[in-house]
Scaffold this active site. Sequence first.
Site, PDB file in Angstrom:
ATOM      1  N   CYS A 153       0.829  -1.196   0.000  1.00 35.07           N
ATOM      2  CA  CYS A 153       0.000   0.000   0.000  1.00 35.07           C
ATOM      3  C   CYS A 153       0.870   1.255   0.000  1.00 35.07           C
ATOM      4  O   CYS A 153       2.057   1.189   0.314  1.00 35.07           O
ATOM      5  CB  CYS A 153      -0.865   0.018   1.238  1.00 35.07           C
ATOM      6  SG  CYS A 153      -1.705  -1.528   1.548  1.00 35.07           S
TER       7      CYS A 153
ATOM      8  N   LYS B  13       5.152 -10.861 -16.486  1.00 38.14           N
ATOM      9  CA  LYS B  13       5.019 -11.080 -15.035  1.00 38.14           C
ATOM     10  C   LYS B  13       3.920 -12.093 -14.738  1.00 38.14           C
ATOM     11  O   LYS B  13       4.055 -12.932 -13.869  1.00 38.14           O
ATOM     12  CB  LYS B  13       4.726  -9.753 -14.336  1.00 38.14           C
ATOM     13  CG  LYS B  13       4.737  -9.848 -12.829  1.00 38.14           C
ATOM     14  CD  LYS B  13       6.135 -10.109 -12.277  1.00 38.14           C
ATOM     15  CE  LYS B  13       6.144 -10.456 -10.816  1.00 38.14           C
ATOM     16  NZ  LYS B  13       7.366 -11.123 -10.395  1.00 38.14           N
TER      17      LYS B  13
ATOM     18  N   LYS C 110      16.647 -18.496 -12.656  1.00 35.39           N
ATOM     19  CA  LYS C 110      16.851 -17.060 -12.441  1.00 35.39           C
ATOM     20  C   LYS C 110      17.935 -16.535 -13.383  1.00 35.39           C
ATOM     21  O   LYS C 110      17.793 -15.498 -14.011  1.00 35.39           O
ATOM     22  CB  LYS C 110      17.251 -16.853 -10.978  1.00 35.39           C
ATOM     23  CG  LYS C 110      16.750 -15.713 -10.262  1.00 35.39           C
ATOM     24  CD  LYS C 110      15.344 -15.730  -9.736  1.00 35.39           C
ATOM     25  CE  LYS C 110      14.274 -16.006 -10.752  1.00 35.39           C
ATOM     26  NZ  LYS C 110      13.002 -16.356 -10.175  1.00 35.39           N
TER      27      LYS C 110
ATOM     28  N   GLU D 103      16.686 -16.433 -16.991  1.00 37.41           N
ATOM     29  CA  GLU D 103      15.665 -15.396 -17.222  1.00 37.41           C
ATOM     30  C   GLU D 103      16.265 -14.014 -17.429  1.00 37.41           C
ATOM     31  O   GLU D 103      15.840 -13.288 -18.312  1.00 37.41           O
ATOM     32  CB  GLU D 103      14.731 -15.297 -15.996  1.00 37.41           C
ATOM     33  CG  GLU D 103      13.675 -16.345 -15.915  1.00 37.41           C
ATOM     34  CD  GLU D 103      12.661 -16.031 -14.811  1.00 37.41           C
ATOM     35  OE1 GLU D 103      13.058 -15.995 -13.638  1.00 37.41           O
ATOM     36  OE2 GLU D 103      11.489 -15.823 -15.130  1.00 37.41           O
TER      37      GLU D 103
ATOM     38  N   TRP E 273      -3.372  -2.230  -1.279  1.00 41.68           N
ATOM     39  CA  TRP E 273      -3.147  -3.526  -1.928  1.00 41.68           C
ATOM     40  C   TRP E 273      -3.661  -4.540  -0.935  1.00 41.68           C
ATOM     41  O   TRP E 273      -3.053  -4.757   0.117  1.00 41.68           O
ATOM     42  CB  TRP E 273      -1.659  -3.715  -2.217  1.00 41.68           C
ATOM     43  CG  TRP E 273      -1.396  -4.791  -3.218  1.00 41.68           C
ATOM     44  CD1 TRP E 273      -1.669  -4.739  -4.559  1.00 41.68           C
ATOM     45  CD2 TRP E 273      -0.805  -6.062  -2.993  1.00 41.68           C
ATOM     46  NE1 TRP E 273      -1.277  -5.900  -5.165  1.00 41.68           N
ATOM     47  CE2 TRP E 273      -0.748  -6.739  -4.231  1.00 41.68           C
ATOM     48  CE3 TRP E 273      -0.320  -6.716  -1.868  1.00 41.68           C
ATOM     49  CZ2 TRP E 273      -0.233  -8.017  -4.374  1.00 41.68           C
ATOM     50  CZ3 TRP E 273       0.196  -7.984  -2.009  1.00 41.68           C
ATOM     51  CH2 TRP E 273       0.240  -8.631  -3.246  1.00 41.68           C
TER      52      TRP E 273
ATOM     53  N   ASN F 106      -0.376   1.007   6.415  1.00 41.83           N
ATOM     54  CA  ASN F 106       0.338  -0.004   5.624  1.00 41.83           C
ATOM     55  C   ASN F 106       0.775  -1.084   6.589  1.00 41.83           C
ATOM     56  O   ASN F 106       1.240  -0.767   7.681  1.00 41.83           O
ATOM     57  CB  ASN F 106       1.607   0.581   4.982  1.00 41.83           C
ATOM     58  CG  ASN F 106       1.285   1.420   3.772  1.00 41.83           C
ATOM     59  OD1 ASN F 106       0.130   1.626   3.448  1.00 41.83           O
ATOM     60  ND2 ASN F 106       2.315   1.919   3.115  1.00 41.83           N
ATOM     61  N   GLY F 107       0.699  -2.340   6.177  1.00 38.80           N
ATOM     62  CA  GLY F 107       1.158  -3.425   7.043  1.00 38.80           C
ATOM     63  C   GLY F 107       0.009  -4.320   7.454  1.00 38.80           C
ATOM     64  O   GLY F 107      -1.069  -4.296   6.841  1.00 38.80           O
TER      65      GLY F 107
ATOM     66  N   ARG G 260       3.722   0.615  -7.602  1.00 36.56           N
ATOM     67  CA  ARG G 260       3.831  -0.453  -6.628  1.00 36.56           C
ATOM     68  C   ARG G 260       2.655  -1.424  -6.710  1.00 36.56           C
ATOM     69  O   ARG G 260       2.686  -2.483  -6.087  1.00 36.56           O
ATOM     70  CB  ARG G 260       3.871   0.141  -5.220  1.00 36.56           C
ATOM     71  CG  ARG G 260       5.076   1.017  -4.978  1.00 36.56           C
ATOM     72  CD  ARG G 260       4.789   2.043  -3.920  1.00 36.56           C
ATOM     73  NE  ARG G 260       4.361   1.423  -2.684  1.00 36.56           N
ATOM     74  CZ  ARG G 260       5.190   1.101  -1.693  1.00 36.56           C
ATOM     75  NH1 ARG G 260       6.467   1.357  -1.801  1.00 36.56           N
ATOM     76  NH2 ARG G 260       4.743   0.532  -0.613  1.00 36.56           N
TER      77      ARG G 260
ATOM     78  N   HIS H  49      25.813 -38.946 -14.358  1.00 37.73           N
ATOM     79  CA  HIS H  49      25.027 -39.647 -15.385  1.00 37.73           C
ATOM     80  C   HIS H  49      24.880 -38.822 -16.654  1.00 37.73           C
ATOM     81  O   HIS H  49      24.012 -39.117 -17.471  1.00 37.73           O
ATOM     82  CB  HIS H  49      23.652 -40.011 -14.817  1.00 37.73           C
ATOM     83  CG  HIS H  49      23.718 -40.939 -13.650  1.00 37.73           C
ATOM     84  ND1 HIS H  49      24.099 -42.258 -13.763  1.00 37.73           N
ATOM     85  CD2 HIS H  49      23.506 -40.734 -12.327  1.00 37.73           C
ATOM     86  CE1 HIS H  49      24.092 -42.828 -12.560  1.00 37.73           C
ATOM     87  NE2 HIS H  49      23.744 -41.918 -11.671  1.00 37.73           N
TER      88      HIS H  49
ATOM     89  N   GLU I 103      16.001 -23.436  -9.313  1.00 37.15           N
ATOM     90  CA  GLU I 103      15.596 -22.031  -9.242  1.00 37.15           C
ATOM     91  C   GLU I 103      16.774 -21.110  -9.590  1.00 37.15           C
ATOM     92  O   GLU I 103      16.605 -20.116 -10.297  1.00 37.15           O
ATOM     93  CB  GLU I 103      15.038 -21.734  -7.842  1.00 37.15           C
ATOM     94  CG  GLU I 103      14.660 -20.295  -7.577  1.00 37.15           C
ATOM     95  CD  GLU I 103      13.587 -19.732  -8.492  1.00 37.15           C
ATOM     96  OE1 GLU I 103      12.961 -20.486  -9.251  1.00 37.15           O
ATOM     97  OE2 GLU I 103      13.390 -18.507  -8.477  1.00 37.15           O
TER      98      GLU I 103
HETATM   99  C1  AGP Z   1       9.684 -16.476 -12.180  1.00 38.85           C
HETATM  100  O1  AGP Z   1      10.886 -15.780 -12.076  1.00 38.85           O
HETATM  101  C2  AGP Z   1       9.124 -16.491 -13.525  1.00 38.85           C
HETATM  102  N1  AGP Z   1       8.921 -15.196 -14.038  1.00 38.85           N
HETATM  103  C3  AGP Z   1       8.091 -17.521 -13.886  1.00 38.85           C
HETATM  104  O2  AGP Z   1       8.717 -18.758 -13.959  1.00 38.85           O
HETATM  105  C4  AGP Z   1       6.860 -17.654 -12.955  1.00 38.85           C
HETATM  106  O3  AGP Z   1       7.254 -18.216 -11.746  1.00 38.85           O
HETATM  107  C5  AGP Z   1       5.781 -18.529 -13.629  1.00 38.85           C
HETATM  108  O4  AGP Z   1       5.331 -17.930 -14.792  1.00 38.85           O
HETATM  109  C6  AGP Z   1       4.633 -18.816 -12.707  1.00 38.85           C
HETATM  110  O5  AGP Z   1       4.014 -17.639 -12.304  1.00 38.85           O
HETATM  111  P1  AGP Z   1       3.012 -17.580 -11.100  1.00 38.85           P
HETATM  112  O6  AGP Z   1       3.755 -17.934  -9.859  1.00 38.85           O
HETATM  113  O7  AGP Z   1       2.518 -16.170 -11.089  1.00 38.85           O
HETATM  114  O8  AGP Z   1       1.913 -18.559 -11.365  1.00 38.85           O
END
Ligand code: AGP
Length: 610
Positions: free
Chosen positions: A2, A605, A487, A490, A77, A101-102, A27, A506, A483
């Site tokens: 928020c 996103k 990262k 990406e 939010w 906020n919080g 935000r 393997h 992960e």
């Molecule tokens: C994460 O860094 C990615 N942008 C992507 O893998 C994301 O996690 C995936 O699209 C799933 O999104 P969600 O968690 O909003 O469902």
Amino acid sequence: MCGIIGYIGNRQATPILIGGLRKLEYRGYDSAGVSVIDPSSGAGSRVVRCRGKLSGLEQKLVAEPAVGTVGIGHTRWATHGRPSDENSHPHKVGAISVIHNGIIENHLTLRQELASAGAKFSSETDTEIFAHLVDHALTAGAPDLVTAVRRSLQKVRGSYAFVVMSDKEPGTLVAAKNSSPLVVGLGDGENYVASDVTAILSETRKVIFIEEGEMVVVTRDAVTITDFDGNVHKREPKIITWSALQAEKGGFKHYMLKEIHEQPRAVADTLVGRVDLENDDVLLDGIELDVKSIKRIIFIACGTSFHASLVGEFLIEALARIPVEVDVASEFRYRDPIIGKGDLVVAVSQSGETLDTMEAIREAKKKGAKVLAISNVLEASIPRLADYAFYTHAGPEIGVASTKAFTTQLVGMALLAIYLGRRTGTLKPEKARELLAELVALPQKLRDVVESGAQIQAIARRYGNATGFLFLGRGAQYPIALEGALKLKEISYIHAEGYPAGEMKHGPIALIDEHLPVVVLAPRGPSYEKTVSNLAEVRARQGKVIAIASRGDNEIGSHSDDVIVVPDVALELQPIVTVLPLQMLSYYVADFKGTDIDQPRNLAKSVTVE
Ligand code: AGP
């Protein structure tokens, strides 16, 4: 998260409040509102609130103008209570207007106490409780607004930045801070209060940052900072030299870096109201699962949320001894899964809007399973579709590459596993107590990790020209290896693979030469020695080893080119600390390469297409 702004001066407040809230739009928010007083009129404040965007609020303000030189404004939010006009801030009770906020941790208990004392609530929010508390304190004899706020603060637990205004003392704004940011802006015959400097930067660059456990009383001509007991704190103002864009990013170069640094706070917010140390148990926001009837848990998710689910599998099987499967949502929905009444499907999605996950939920529900959603966005499509929803409360994540949403999902997994384990009887109270205490201590430990940025930046520069990376881990560190690789891919566009460390021999071992950096997750634990052997195998083939190891491990340095140290935590919680250096490594490699870190090519996103 928020956004907060307050103004007190001689100009009309509403345009200043709206202008400030506009600066906070980036935000993310779902509703907005203002409360404005005209001190010369003697009339009370006018509150105008609206679900949706600021443009909607502005339209409403045309019909119901809020005139006056003192006011507070807020973008919400949603965390407690869906996005709606009634749940939008400011909340007004009697003469008192409040923005917040919080999260107020003990809001349910306070709501009951206030209701028994005759309070009537007009929203579902935790914030309205604070307006009632202040109003109640005044009715009970507090001599002024400042005292009433001080007395009310003694009753609330949780994270907050509050700004409170009273129709009866229109020359004063009172604000308080605990864990949520708060800043005061100084003008000439006018002053401001805000959650972020961004909101007030176009008005003033002279600011005072309010610290933990402080209250601030703001009038047109004075700013007085005290602790909650009233002891005065003297502080010199600072002059902000950031550009508006830098300020939006909290002075960080990218949103992603800001969000990496927000993780200690985000994790603390995920824990708020959920850790029951008195009963060695977890409270799941009123969710009551019939645990004895659950024969199997199936996680469905995509991308980073899929990796969090793999950690969930490890935790739930270890602590609750319920069999777990994890499926990529886009595969699950098309493989005619065998699924039925004894299955609990857990759908994990930070955005709550991923189409693949949504369709997988529909498939699961069609086949009779109950669905629990873990989401960061209140009232998004996925939690609405599910039978139960658990929110991670990480605050909006702007960087496309998920960081704080992931760590808070991991915290959610730990809470869920403890909740289930206490009900299946496989998790003894002593072990639950130990894990809960460790969870509570996590934010400070995460702070230590994010402070190791300079070392990780130096490593990133050394390997930033590599054309590929390998990430290795065992047990719950394997999803973290996945992960770390995701990262890096990406945001730096460098090819990377995550592998279970034992699988290296393997196949991927063929890739190893002096050009391949291999990141090995090797915190203390049952598979430590085996992981160190894998690391030696990499070294023997001239591969470059970057080890992520526990503090105090004096052995690993002799097998590695670089060691990034993380604090010691319980085995079950290690993924939450080991992922941070990987996020930072990816960030600094990408920064070294100069890619578009917050909006990497081809990515979105929230992925709302198949
Ligand atoms: C994460 O860094 C990615 N942008 C992507 O893998 C994301 O996690 C995936 O699209 C799933 O999104 P969600 O968690 O909003 O469902």
